[in-house]
Design an enzyme around this catalytic site. Structure first.
Site, mmCIF file in Angstrom:
data_model
loop_
_atom_site.group_PDB
_atom_site.id
_atom_site.type_symbol
_atom_site.label_atom_id
_atom_site.label_comp_id
_atom_site.label_asym_id
_atom_site.label_seq_id
_atom_site.Cartn_x
_atom_site.Cartn_y
_atom_site.Cartn_z
ATOM 1 N N ASP A 242 0.709 -1.184 0.035
ATOM 2 C CA ASP A 242 -0.072 -0.019 0.032
ATOM 3 C C ASP A 242 0.941 1.257 -0.215
ATOM 4 O O ASP A 242 2.095 1.190 0.343
ATOM 5 C CB ASP A 242 -0.672 -0.070 1.366
ATOM 6 N N TRP A 243 0.463 2.428 -0.205
ATOM 7 C CA TRP A 243 1.241 3.590 -0.498
ATOM 8 C C TRP A 243 1.922 3.979 0.756
ATOM 9 O O TRP A 243 1.354 4.351 1.761
ATOM 10 C CB TRP A 243 0.380 4.651 -1.220
#
Length: 823
Positions: free
Chosen positions: A222-223
């Protein structure tokens, strides 16, 4: 071809593939003709590389809980096909969706973005979604792997979940996505799982995902969700996002040289990246990364149909559908009546082509617009109403808003979320912005200015500091927990006077760990008081029927924070009480991302839950209210009578919301209806419940066999529409073990079928179960175990409405190892 590329690549080039180039694209290797590809957020649209609050327009589809309520995999697959087209219009080869975390509580901020409390329903819809997307040559990315059932401290919280509960509840949708849909990408979650970050969890990413299930796609973070170099690569995380790299690049090259990471590990990760490029056709034709809006009539029609399919009629004493010709006056009331609440908040947001409010939809459906009376009654927004008007946005190098602007833009909304900046001279960690506007006050009296900022900001009115988001700035709950809690200041304004508004914004310094966001939001509103409720009551009293549009919006149902409770925010409950007292012919239309308590339920004649159904909201609602469409939904999540009835809400903070960095899933497999059934807790509305506008008769169920065999047992039920209009019904099959060596739920959903039938028409639901559908996960044996003995197959219209019961037998113990590739 891929082996040839890998053999030709240097270590540095292989490593370069394992992190993003920027927020949305991968790194190319131009020397060898390896192109870059773009990824795009979903799941209810394809945003492209634009801001969360702007960018190129895109089709806005219903949110995932509305799809869960549809119980219609075939229609969800059609949506997946349409979303692939939307992704291509944004130059994207990878769609970051679907989200399949389980509805553990009614408070998760991303509850709206997930399908259901049940792993089978979630899995079947996710498989359909993925197959639709990937049939068009776009990769789907199932997320968030795993244990992300809350937004509270999600970047560091450890979800402590036993293996049985993981295998039976939380991992099943991922397992089916891998084994059945052949999903091309998996996104790891932010949180830790049993103490270890999922992005560096070898048991999760390698042992379970690759070895047990045979996954051959890529795993991306995920970012800003990766935290290390050697640990993530060795655990099986292929792609660090976003770029430019923080933990790979030279650090990873050095880790290989130091013997912390084997060269073969890097090569295999690079192989998987190259394989993904091949699967999406990037080698055949380098992707065009440009973006354009794609507004298709077939997408509009599909969104409108999905809105009706996912709408759940919770109560109807005969008032619905409304008859257009008999209504002289209809009161359209509530904070969600004139506002088009089409989606939730956070990374699922897109810039919709258009938004149709319920009031607009009802006006379009009725030939006599004069028959419609409208009043808001109250507000339900969590943040001050965002400023709307012509804005000048000046960008400066450095953080002092000094010198000549490097770039100037126009905007129409006081909200900015900067992934990219409009000039190469500007850097995300060293820029400033001055936003200016003039506006004319429409009313005299006290107004409220509000502002929240990730970074530092000050808001001035006619040169006077009104909101100070600079001095004493502290982290709060907005913008994924990177911005302060909204600061509000009351100001007296004079009607007719023109004011000059200025906001100076300074970018935040870079962080070594976690998400760095640059964002600003400011707003202005005149609070609604008692008179607004009185006006709504008057409109209701003067009408034949009152339709109340209440609920929440994307400021409440959003990534980054959980809900404080399950009550309607603001004065909405008071509004319902007052309106029903003035007009007993009241229908409530709910827009929420999950369950709400309903102390007012007995006082209204109808309740329709429509969630956030996308850009066609108003048209879909009008279709449902006036009978042009059937409310085809069934609840994908139990609606408890009160928050305390939820299995996760025990009063122990270690179980929810978490304590000392850990949240313990103490309820185990007893989530949702499994809890209500097995613990004797009566729900307000059960899982699988929903009414319609016609009636159905079901035959007794019949089974193809009484003994379970390798080929399974097929159960058939004839369903006849005995009403006078077309409609749909959902046949649900649950399995109930009559005895067990361990504690098991009272029953569990194992199959379902949705039938759409015309008046007088009969259809047959065919539901097949196999040995695994009788099983639980035996942790010691590391296998799914179906005990020998007797089981009941329950054919039901909801978790509490059992229509038929068939006794079956499993003649011998059945075992399937965790590494068994079948499902």
């Amino acid at each position: 071809m891929i082996d040839e590329l890998l053999n030709t690549m240097t270590l540095e080039e292989q490593v370069s593939l394992l992190a993003g180039a920027d927020f949305w694209t991968t790194v190319p290797v131009e020397r060898l003709g390896v192109p870059k590809i773009k990824v795009s957020d979903g799941p209810n649209g394809a945003r492209g590389a634009g801001s969360l609050v702007g960018g190129v327009k895109a089709a806005c589809f219903p949110v995932a809980i509305a799809l869960g309520a549809s119980w219609n995999p075939a229609l969800v697959e059609r949506m997946g096909v349409a979303l692939a087209g939307q992704a291509k219009s944004k130059g994207a080869s990878v769609l970051l969706a679907p989200t399949v975390n389980i509805h553990r509580s009614g408070l998760n901020g991303r509850n709206f973005e997930c399908y259901s409390e049940d792993p089978l329903l979630t899995a079947e819809l996710a498989v359909a979604y993925i197959q639709g997307v990937q049939s068009q040559g776009v990769a789907a990315t199932i997320k968030h792997f795993a244990g992300n059932e809350s937004e509270i401290e999600r970047q560091t919280m450890s979800s402590d979940i036993d293996e049985r509960s993981l295998r039976e509840i939380y991992l099943l949708p991922f397992e089916k996505a891998v084994k059945t849909a052949r999903v091309m990408a998996v996104m790891s979650s932010y949180n830790r799982l049993n103490g270890t970050y999922t992005s560096e969890h070898p048991w999760l990413l390698t042992e379970v995902l690759r070895q047990d299930w045979g996954f051959d796609g890529i795993v991306m973070s995920d970012w800003f969700g990766s935290h290390s170099t050697a640990e993530t690569v060795n655990a099986g995380l292929d792609l660090e996002m976003p770029g430019p790299t923080r933990d790979r690049g030279e650090k990873l090259v050095q880790a290989v040289k130091d013997g912390q990471v084997a060269p073969e590990t890097v090569r295999e990760a690079a192989r998987r990246i190259l394989t993904l490029l091949g699967r999406v056709g990037a080698f055949e034709q380098a992707p065009d990364l440009s973006e354009h809006a794609l507004d298709l009539p077939e997408d509009r029609a599909l969104i409108r149909r999905l809105g009706a399919e996912g709408a759940v009629l919770l109560k109807n004493d005969g008032i619905l559908p409304l008859t257009k010709t008999s209504l002289e006056q209809i009161a359209v009331i509530g904070p969600n009546a004139a506002e088009a609440r089409v989606m939730g908040g956070g990374s699922a947001q897109i810039n919709a082509h258009y938004r149709v409010s319920p009031l607009e939809g009802i006006r379009a459906a009725l030939s006599n617009a004069n028959s419609i009376r409208h009043a808001a009654g109250c507000r339900n927004n969590r943040l001050t109403r965002v400023f709307a008007g012509e804005l000048t946005v000046e960008y400066f190098a450095g953080t002092l808003c000094q010198g000549m602007p490097v770039a100037t833009e126009r905007s129409e909304k006081g909200e900015f979320f900067w992934f990219d900046l409009p000039h190469a001279a500007l850097k995300l960690d060293d820029f400033s912005v001055r936003v200016t506007a003039t506006f004319r006050a429409e009313e005299s009296g006290e107004h409220v200015f509000g502002m929240t900022n990730a970074g530092l900001a000050r808001l001035y009115l006619d040169g006077e500091l009104v909101v100070n988001g600079d001095d004493g700035w502290t982290r709060g709950e907005n913008y994924f927990g990177t911005a302060n809690t909204e600061l509000r200041t009351p100001v007296m304004l004079e009607a007719g006077r023109t004011y000059r508004l200025t906001v100076d914004y300074l970018s935040p310094p870079p962080k070594e760990e976690g998400i760095t966001i640059t964002a600003l939001r400011f707003g202005l509103e005149k609070p609604l008081g008692d008179q607004a409720i009185e006006d709504a009551v008057a409109e209701a009293a003067a009408s034949d029927v009152a339709v109340l549009f209440v609920g929440r919006d994307g400021e409440w149902d959003t990534e980054g924070l959980d809900l404080p409770d399950m009550r309607l925010p603001g004065r909405q409950e008071e509004l319902i009480e007052r309106v029903t007292a003035a007009n007993p012919n009241t229908v409530v239309v709910l827009q929420t991302g999950g369950p709400v308590e309903m102390p007012w339920l007995d006082k209204v004649r109808g309740v329709l839950q429509v969630w956030y159904p996308g850009q066609e909201l108003g048209h879909a609602v009008a279709d449902l209210l006036f009978g042009d469409a059937e409310p085809g939904g069934r609840l994908p999540q139990t609606f408890p009578k009160q928050l305390a009835d939820n299995s996760a809400i025990t009063g122990d903070p270690a179980i929810y919301p978490g304590q000392n960095g850990h949240v313990r899933y103490a309820e185990g497999v007893f989530v949702g209806y499994r809890h209500h059934d097995s613990r004797g807790v009566e729900p307000l509305f059960p899982f699988g419940f929903g009414l319609g506008y016609t009636r159905f008769a079901w035959s007794e169920a019949r089974a193809s066999a009484k003994d379970m065999g390798a080929d399974g047992i097929t159960v058939e039920v004839d369903v006849t529409n005995i009403g006078d209009r077309r409609g749909s019904d959902v046949v649900q099959l649950y399995v109930k073990p009559l005895s067990s060596a361990i504690e098991r739920p009272e029953k569990e959903l194992r199959a379902f079928a949705k039938l759409e039938l015309g008046a007088g028409e009969t259809g047959t639901a065919r539901l097949t179960i196999k040995p695994r559908d009788l099983s639980y996960f035996d942790v010691e044996a590391r296998a799914f175990r179906a005990e020998a003995g007797d089981y009941d197959v329950l054919i039901a219209a909801s978790a509490t409405d059992i229509r038929s019961r068939i006794a079956i037998r499993n003649p011998a113990v059945w075992l399937a190892a965790a590494s068994d590739r079948s499902i």
